[in-house]
Design a protein around this motif. Sequence first.
Motif: not given
Length: 199
Positions: A89-116
């Motif tokens: 769980a501690i590592l799952k929490g690291w994923l949740d908190r550290v590899l978050r949107e804006g740090v590890a990934y983003m979505f294109p401007d016209d995407d609602d978060g469901s796309g690639l």
Amino acid sequence: MKVSVILGHPYEKSFNHAIANVVMEALLTSGHEVHFHDLHKEGFDPLLRGEELVADRSEDPLVRTHWAEIREADGIIIVHPNWWGQPPAILKGWLDRVLREGVAYMFPDDDDGSGLPIGLLKAKAAIVLNTSNTPEERENNVFGDPLERIWKDCVFDFCGVTTFHRRMFRTIAGSSSEEREEWLDEVRDIVNDTFPQLS
Ligand SMILES: Cc1cc2nc3c(=O)[nH]c(=O)nc-3n(C[C@H](O)[C@H](O)[C@H](O)COP(=O)(O)O)c2cc1C
């Protein structure tokens, strides 16, 4: 190269700690800059709370340190046991908190978060080193090797890390000290192959 090493295991005398020690030794011997985090030892808080979920900042200085390091990392190495087909769980929490949107990934401007997603991690290579007590055939045929899906597809491919190497050491229960030494030699080889000596 800058390499982030993340260990998720609570017991200092565990085989996971022995793996992490060999990882560190190999990287440092080859001249790499290493950011090592033993998540239990540093008291990493795995709970992603509501206020952090909806903000683009964290009040937790340790999380901010992790963000800065993971953004800059050329390589990432994760070490953890198989717990219920998942990271502890501690590592799952690291994923949740550290590899978050804006740090590890983003979505294109016209995407609602469901796309690639667009992967943001600078790291080009990731290694995941696991331990378990389930024989390979049963792990693959009965459980479907969930850790491979989690780390390869759900995490590193999603975040744009193109070179991925995972090794599951098994079965730890009942293993001899000779077997463990061979596994640690293999850890050294995997690390040296992926992050060779700097000239
Ligand atoms: C909470 C918990 C859940 C576990 N779940 C699994 C599992 O799903 N599959 C498995 O093969 N082993 C499982 N194990 C066994 C661990 O993977 C094993 O004890 C560990 O990999 C041994 O490495 P260590 O000596 O570094 O702890 C589990 C152990 C614990 C404590």
